[in-house]
Design a protein around this motif. Structure first.
Motif, PDB file in Angstrom:
ATOM      1  N   PRO A 124      34.127  40.255  36.632  1.00  0.00           N
ATOM      2  CA  PRO A 124      34.874  39.027  36.361  1.00  0.00           C
ATOM      3  C   PRO A 124      34.009  37.916  35.783  1.00  0.00           C
ATOM      4  O   PRO A 124      34.513  36.992  35.162  1.00  0.00           O
ATOM      5  N   LYS A 125      32.649  38.029  36.002  1.00  0.00           N
ATOM      6  CA  LYS A 125      31.747  37.042  35.432  1.00  0.00           C
ATOM      7  C   LYS A 125      30.553  37.746  34.808  1.00  0.00           C
ATOM      8  O   LYS A 125      29.977  38.653  35.409  1.00  0.00           O
ATOM      9  N   VAL A 126      30.188  37.292  33.625  1.00  0.00           N
ATOM     10  CA  VAL A 126      29.040  37.888  32.954  1.00  0.00           C
ATOM     11  C   VAL A 126      27.762  37.572  33.712  1.00  0.00           C
ATOM     12  O   VAL A 126      26.796  38.350  33.677  1.00  0.00           O
ATOM     13  N   SER A 127      27.734  36.456  34.433  1.00  0.00           N
ATOM     14  CA  SER A 127      26.535  36.061  35.164  1.00  0.00           C
ATOM     15  C   SER A 127      26.228  37.008  36.314  1.00  0.00           C
ATOM     16  O   SER A 127      25.064  37.194  36.679  1.00  0.00           O
ATOM     17  N   SER A 128      27.253  37.606  36.906  1.00  0.00           N
ATOM     18  CA  SER A 128      27.047  38.473  38.064  1.00  0.00           C
ATOM     19  C   SER A 128      27.313  39.947  37.767  1.00  0.00           C
ATOM     20  O   SER A 128      26.937  40.810  38.566  1.00  0.00           O
ATOM     21  N   ASN A 129      27.940  40.250  36.631  1.00  0.00           N
ATOM     22  CA  ASN A 129      28.293  41.642  36.360  1.00  0.00           C
ATOM     23  C   ASN A 129      28.310  41.935  34.861  1.00  0.00           C
ATOM     24  O   ASN A 129      29.271  42.489  34.336  1.00  0.00           O
ATOM     25  N   GLN A 130      27.218  41.586  34.186  1.00  0.00           N
ATOM     26  CA  GLN A 130      27.127  41.863  32.751  1.00  0.00           C
ATOM     27  C   GLN A 130      27.159  43.372  32.515  1.00  0.00           C
ATOM     28  O   GLN A 130      26.540  44.137  33.252  1.00  0.00           O
ATOM     29  N   VAL A 131      27.873  43.799  31.492  1.00  0.00           N
ATOM     30  CA  VAL A 131      27.926  45.214  31.146  1.00  0.00           C
ATOM     31  C   VAL A 131      26.543  45.696  30.738  1.00  0.00           C
ATOM     32  O   VAL A 131      26.026  46.694  31.260  1.00  0.00           O
ATOM     33  N   GLY A 132      25.931  44.982  29.813  1.00  0.00           N
ATOM     34  CA  GLY A 132      24.650  45.419  29.276  1.00  0.00           C
ATOM     35  C   GLY A 132      24.801  46.792  28.633  1.00  0.00           C
ATOM     36  O   GLY A 132      25.881  47.161  28.156  1.00  0.00           O
ATOM     37  N   TRP A 133      23.737  47.565  28.675  1.00  0.00           N
ATOM     38  CA  TRP A 133      23.793  48.902  28.069  1.00  0.00           C
ATOM     39  C   TRP A 133      23.923  49.990  29.139  1.00  0.00           C
ATOM     40  O   TRP A 133      23.523  51.129  28.936  1.00  0.00           O
ATOM     41  N   ASN A 134      24.506  49.584  30.262  1.00  0.00           N
ATOM     42  CA  ASN A 134      24.836  50.515  31.348  1.00  0.00           C
ATOM     43  C   ASN A 134      26.256  51.027  31.100  1.00  0.00           C
ATOM     44  O   ASN A 134      27.232  50.312  31.332  1.00  0.00           O
ATOM     45  N   THR A 135      26.369  52.258  30.655  1.00  0.00           N
ATOM     46  CA  THR A 135      27.690  52.777  30.280  1.00  0.00           C
ATOM     47  C   THR A 135      28.650  52.882  31.464  1.00  0.00           C
ATOM     48  O   THR A 135      29.862  52.934  31.271  1.00  0.00           O
ATOM     49  N   ASP A 136      28.116  52.914  32.690  1.00  0.00           N
ATOM     50  CA  ASP A 136      29.000  52.958  33.853  1.00  0.00           C
ATOM     51  C   ASP A 136      29.835  51.689  33.975  1.00  0.00           C
ATOM     52  O   ASP A 136      30.870  51.687  34.635  1.00  0.00           O
ATOM     53  N   LYS A 137      29.361  50.616  33.346  1.00  0.00           N
ATOM     54  CA  LYS A 137      30.064  49.336  33.419  1.00  0.00           C
ATOM     55  C   LYS A 137      30.919  49.057  32.181  1.00  0.00           C
ATOM     56  O   LYS A 137      31.458  47.959  32.037  1.00  0.00           O
ATOM     57  N   ALA A 138      31.045  50.025  31.304  1.00  0.00           N
ATOM     58  CA  ALA A 138      31.815  49.815  30.079  1.00  0.00           C
ATOM     59  C   ALA A 138      33.202  49.254  30.388  1.00  0.00           C
ATOM     60  O   ALA A 138      33.853  49.656  31.348  1.00  0.00           O
TER      61      ALA A 138
END
Length: 443
Positions: A329-343
């Protein structure tokens, strides 16, 4: 010569055969005897049952004495003692502590064998009962809590607990032959013999009981979450999921989350009315909905059959985002980055269009992004720089030479996204997967 050799061979076979017959004739000789010297009429589950026996054989040297414990016809444990000489021997046999087995009868069998493999057996029935623990102990990292007996096999510790409590349960030794026991978390259930922490969870912090049954191994509380009556399955301590068909416009009734009003509701897939009623906004289809109890939001992902959806050649299916500067819900606490599990899965709108709603300063950075669109949740098919065009005055598509890798999105020089404003990113594939059109609209 051949006839002579054959006669010798046949004679040899006859001698070997005769020897085998002689061996069978002398096999299992002697007179092994067992005399029980100690009373073993009763025991508790979990005991180390002590026995004393006198063994002898007046003809042949002894070999081993086995003590075997049977529940009905099933041998559940065995111990072996070497018996080189006639005399008295002592030993212990463990009585397993198993769940769902009530008080009842068991059989202990003694099997004495001498070196000729002759055996003698004696069996005795014993009464088995579950130990009546005076109390249990809930052991956490910071503190231990006494669990008082509240009924037969039932124990509870009622304290001012936080909403999540991790610990294992210890049972004290009962009786002279009893053993201290532990119960911990094994394969998403409480099991005997483990000290792995049990992830107890309650809807809120405060005074509530943590309970355990030593017969059934049932423990509580654990949060059970349902969506429209379908039960979420536990993934780990802070995540659970359900896979189901959701219909556009239907009410989404969540049960088991007391503070649901504090959860972030993804505007791409749900709407929440002023009275708190939540409705499903996405197009009708099968979805995986994962509850994140740490971040308090639901991850919604499109499915195709039993798998997460992928983009098809005709433009149907799903589109995913992987990269930097974005996260729910927030990029500050849960940025996707290059972790595909968070796509992130874009919401399918139908007609080969996909959309994601992002709020500047919350779910998307205001001045720096570097993410791209993919065909699946993971590496594989992706939208390169020549596959996507946009007329946005805020966002540009990377070509490998303009500050972004091919297909990666960036914010134009001198531009920023206005903090607090919502932006709709829509990818239109009606002209084909190689001719995607990205529109970015603020609202």
């Amino acid at each position: 010569m051949k006839s002579y050799l054959i006669n010798i061979l046949l004679g040899t076979i006859a001698v070997v055969s005769s020897c085998k017959k002689d061996e069978k004739f002398v096999y299992q000789i002697g007179d092994p005897k067992i005399e029980l010297k100690s009373a073993i009429s009763a025991a508790h589950f979990g005991d180390s049952l002590v026995f004393n026996v006198r063994v002898s054989d007046s003809e042949v040297a002894l070999s081993t004495l086995k003590a075997q414990l049977y529940f009905t016809d099933d041998k559940v444990t065995e111990t072996t003692i070497r018996t080189k000489e006639n005399g008295d021997y002592s030993g212990k046999i463990y009585v397993p502590f198993l769940k769902d087995i009530p008080d009842g009868k068991a059989t202990i069998k003694f099997v004495l064998q001498n070196i000729s493999q002759k055996k003698t057996e004696q069996s005795f029935d014993i009464d088995l009962s579950r130990p009546d623990f005076p109390y249990l102990t809930l052991v956490t990292e910071s503190k231990s809590y006494r669990m008082e007996k509240t009924g037969r096999n039932q124990y509870a510790a009622k304290e001012n607990f936080s909403a999540e409590v991790k610990g294992y349960i210890q049972a004290p030794k009962v009786g002279e032959q009893g053993n201290a026991m532990s119960f911990g978390w094994v394969n998403n259930a409480v099991d005997f013999g483990s000290t792995a922490e049990i992830p107890f969870s309650n809807s809120t912090s405060g005074v509530y009981p943590i309970q355990f049954n030593t017969l059934t191994f049932q423990a509580s509380p654990f949060i059970f979450v349902l969506l429209n009556g379908s039960l979420f399955g536990r993934l780990d301590d802070t995540h659970s999921k359900v896979e189901m068909v959701l219909n556009q416009g239907e009410t989404a009734t969540f049960e088991g989350i007391a503070d649901l009003q504090d959860w972030w509701i993804d505007p791409d897939f749900f709407t929440r009315a002023a009275d708190g009623v939540i409705s499903f906004k996405g197009i009708t289809g099968k979805y995986r909905i994962a509850a994140d109890f740490a971040l308090k939001y639901f991850v919604v992902e499109a499915m195709a059959g039993n798998d997460l959806a992928k983009l098809q050649e005709d433009g149907t299916g799903a589109v995913w985002i992987i990269g930097e500067g974005v996260g729910k819900p927030k990029v500050s606490s849960n940025q996707v980055g290059w972790n595909t599990d968070k796509a992130l899965c874009l919401a399918p709108l139908g007609n080969k269009k996909y959309q994601i709603t992002l709020k500047a300063g919350e779910s998307i950075n205001t001045n720096n992004i570097n993410f791209k669109f993919f065909h699946q949740k993971g590496w594989g098919g992706e939208f390169g720089g020549t596959d996507v065009t946009t007329s946005s005055d805020l966002i540009f598509i990377g070509d490998g030479k303009n500050g972004r890798d091919s297909g990666n999105l960036g914010i134009k020089t001198g531009k920023t996204l206005e903090a607090g404003k919502t932006y709709l990113f829509t990818l239109d594939l009606t002209a084909g997967n190689k001719k995607a059109v990205l529109t970015v609209v603020s609202k």
